[in-house]
Design a protein around this motif. Structure first.
Motif, short mmCIF file in Angstrom:
data_model
loop_
_atom_site.label_atom_id
_atom_site.label_comp_id
_atom_site.label_asym_id
_atom_site.label_seq_id
_atom_site.Cartn_x
_atom_site.Cartn_y
_atom_site.Cartn_z
N UNK A 42 0.59 -1.21 0.31
CA UNK A 42 0.31 0.23 -0.06
C UNK A 42 1.11 1.27 0.40
N UNK A 43 1.66 1.58 0.96
CA UNK A 43 2.76 2.38 0.60
C UNK A 43 3.62 2.67 -0.34
N UNK A 44 4.03 1.90 -0.82
CA UNK A 44 5.16 1.74 -2.27
C UNK A 44 4.50 1.67 -4.27
N UNK A 45 3.69 1.24 -3.85
CA UNK A 45 3.07 0.18 -4.67
C UNK A 45 1.06 1.18 -5.21
N UNK A 46 1.09 1.84 -3.99
CA UNK A 46 0.00 2.91 -4.27
C UNK A 46 0.52 4.19 -4.64
N UNK A 47 1.62 4.55 -4.08
CA UNK A 47 2.02 5.87 -4.38
C UNK A 47 3.57 5.95 -5.01
N UNK A 48 4.21 5.11 -5.60
CA UNK A 48 4.90 5.50 -6.24
C UNK A 48 5.36 5.17 -7.87
N UNK A 49 3.73 4.04 -8.39
CA UNK A 49 3.98 2.84 -9.28
C UNK A 49 2.98 4.48 -10.61
N UNK A 50 3.49 4.78 -11.63
CA UNK A 50 2.91 5.13 -12.72
C UNK A 50 2.27 4.52 -13.74
N UNK A 51 0.85 5.24 -14.94
CA UNK A 51 1.20 3.87 -15.85
C UNK A 51 0.91 4.54 -16.79
N UNK A 52 2.23 5.25 -17.32
CA UNK A 52 1.66 6.43 -18.47
C UNK A 52 0.69 6.10 -19.66
N UNK A 53 -0.08 6.92 -19.82
CA UNK A 53 -1.37 7.11 -20.22
C UNK A 53 -2.05 6.23 -20.29
N UNK A 54 -2.22 5.90 -19.14
CA UNK A 54 -3.90 5.20 -18.78
C UNK A 54 -4.31 6.25 -17.17
N UNK A 55 -5.11 6.44 -17.97
CA UNK A 55 -5.77 7.95 -17.54
C UNK A 55 -4.87 8.88 -16.58
N UNK A 56 -4.29 9.16 -17.56
CA UNK A 56 -2.31 9.58 -16.76
C UNK A 56 -3.36 11.28 -16.84
N UNK A 57 -2.65 12.50 -15.67
CA UNK A 57 -3.39 13.91 -16.23
C UNK A 57 -1.21 14.14 -16.62
N UNK A 58 -1.33 14.51 -17.56
CA UNK A 58 0.26 15.96 -17.43
C UNK A 58 0.08 17.44 -18.32
N UNK A 59 0.94 17.63 -17.69
CA UNK A 59 0.75 18.63 -17.98
C UNK A 59 1.86 19.41 -18.84
N UNK A 60 2.01 20.29 -20.19
CA UNK A 60 3.16 21.08 -21.10
C UNK A 60 3.17 22.55 -20.86
N UNK A 61 3.84 22.70 -20.48
CA UNK A 61 4.35 23.97 -19.79
C UNK A 61 5.29 24.92 -21.87
N UNK A 62 4.38 25.64 -22.16
CA UNK A 62 4.76 26.68 -22.85
C UNK A 62 5.75 28.05 -22.65
N UNK A 63 6.54 28.74 -23.17
CA UNK A 63 6.64 30.11 -23.07
C UNK A 63 5.98 30.62 -22.15
N UNK A 64 4.50 30.38 -22.75
CA UNK A 64 4.05 31.92 -22.12
C UNK A 64 2.40 31.22 -21.07
N UNK A 65 2.37 29.96 -21.45
CA UNK A 65 0.59 29.03 -20.86
C UNK A 65 1.47 28.32 -20.78
#
Length: 308
Positions: free
Chosen positions: A158-181
């Motif tokens: 619970x302490x490790x798998x639940x907090x430390x694993x990632x699932x790229x591209x499956x219900x995943x939020x990602x932010x992209x930073x541009x120069x002004x937005x």
């Protein structure tokens, strides 16, 4: 020699890489390997490997040209993974006919989990989805470890798998930073109706401000995108850079009549256009589409690690 018709045997790409993996794991002396079955089960290359435990997740219509046109036929192909005397965990199924096929003595049915309604924001809903998947992994770990499983094991999981694993591209939020937005994207690898319906439940509860879709031409496009009729958001049609990809015209023809298409073209252009909306943009329909998003966003292999 791989790829030559007169070779003995003539291995497919997946068969060759499965064999390579088996040799690498053997030589490295690993203790446990989790094998993902590539397609179906009965005739898949991974089924040549004798398991200590088999886990079968939700079964739905996909790859019908290879596995059959009905849930029962596809379930029968999946059931080919069974080994008498080897535990088999079966995730809760939305199609009851699956249980008629999996009536073996050694099958253990996992309980159904429905927690989406408890979420009050998008991040919470995505977290609950990940914990649903972790519940299957937890059941598998407990079954595999048997008497070695303990409360300490559960706490570590619970302490490790639940907090430390990632699932790229499956219900995943990602932010992209541009120069002004900046822009926020919800990436999902859903490429069949079952996966798309799961995603649509979240999009319906937390509507996006735009959606970018793309898919392979051999998929059930109408089934994949039918739930977009319930989501009031402009849609961009991305033509994936692949000979197998569906054209913008094919994507448009598969959409419900109520869907508002506001752009079409190559994937990179659609990501650029959608990135100007306020709120967040959902991207789904194909793993290949996500691959193009990762390139567009400037990510590399290190950014796609599955363990923090």
């Amino acid at each position: 020699t791989y790829g030559q018709r007169d070779s003995e045997p003539c291995l497919t790409f997946f068969e060759l890489t499965t064999l390579m993996g088996a040799l690498i794991f053997r030589d490295a002396g690993v203790d446990v390997v989790v094998w993902e079955v590539g397609l179906g089960g009965r005739l898949d290359a991974v089924n040549a490997i004798e398991p200590a435990l088999t886990v079968i997740t939700s079964i739905d219509l996909d790859h019908q040209q290879y596995l059959g046109d009905t849930i029962r036929e596809i379930a029968a192909e999946k059931a080919g993974l069974r080994r008498p005397g080897i535990p088999l965990l079966l995730e809760a199924q939305r199609h009851p006919e699956v249980y008629d096929v999996f009536d073996f003595e050694e099958v253990q049915r996992l309980p159904e989990r429905r927690t989406l309604g408890e979420s009050t924001d998008l991040a919470g809903a995505l977290s609950q989805f990940r914990h649903e998947r972790l519940a299957v992994a937890l059941a598998a770990a407990r079954e595999f470890l048997g008497d070695s499983w303990s409360s300490a094991s559960a706490q570590f999981f619970a302490a490790n798998s639940g907090k430390r694993y990632r699932w790229p591209g499956r219900m995943e939020l990602r932010r992209v930073d541009f120069e002004r937005r900046s822009a926020t994207f919800l990436l999902d690898a859903a490429h069949n109706p079952a996966g798309a319906h799961k995603l649509a439940d979240i999009l319906g509860a937390f509507p996006p401000d735009a959606i970018v879709i793309g898919a392979m031409a051999d998929k059930d496009l109408s089934g994949l995108f039918e739930r977009l009729a319930d989501i009031d958001a402009p849609v961009y049609l991305a033509e994936i850079d692949s000979g197998r990809a569906a054209s913008a015209a094919a994507l448009r023809a598969a959409l419900p009549s109520s869907v508002r298409v506001v752009g079409e073209g190559d994937a990179s252009s659609m990501f650029n256009l959608a990135s100007h909306v306020l709120g967040y943009v959902a991207v789904f329909g194909s793993i290949y589409l996500l691959g193009e998003w990762f390139v567009w966003a400037g990510l590399d292999a290190d950014d796609l690690g599955t363990w923090a």
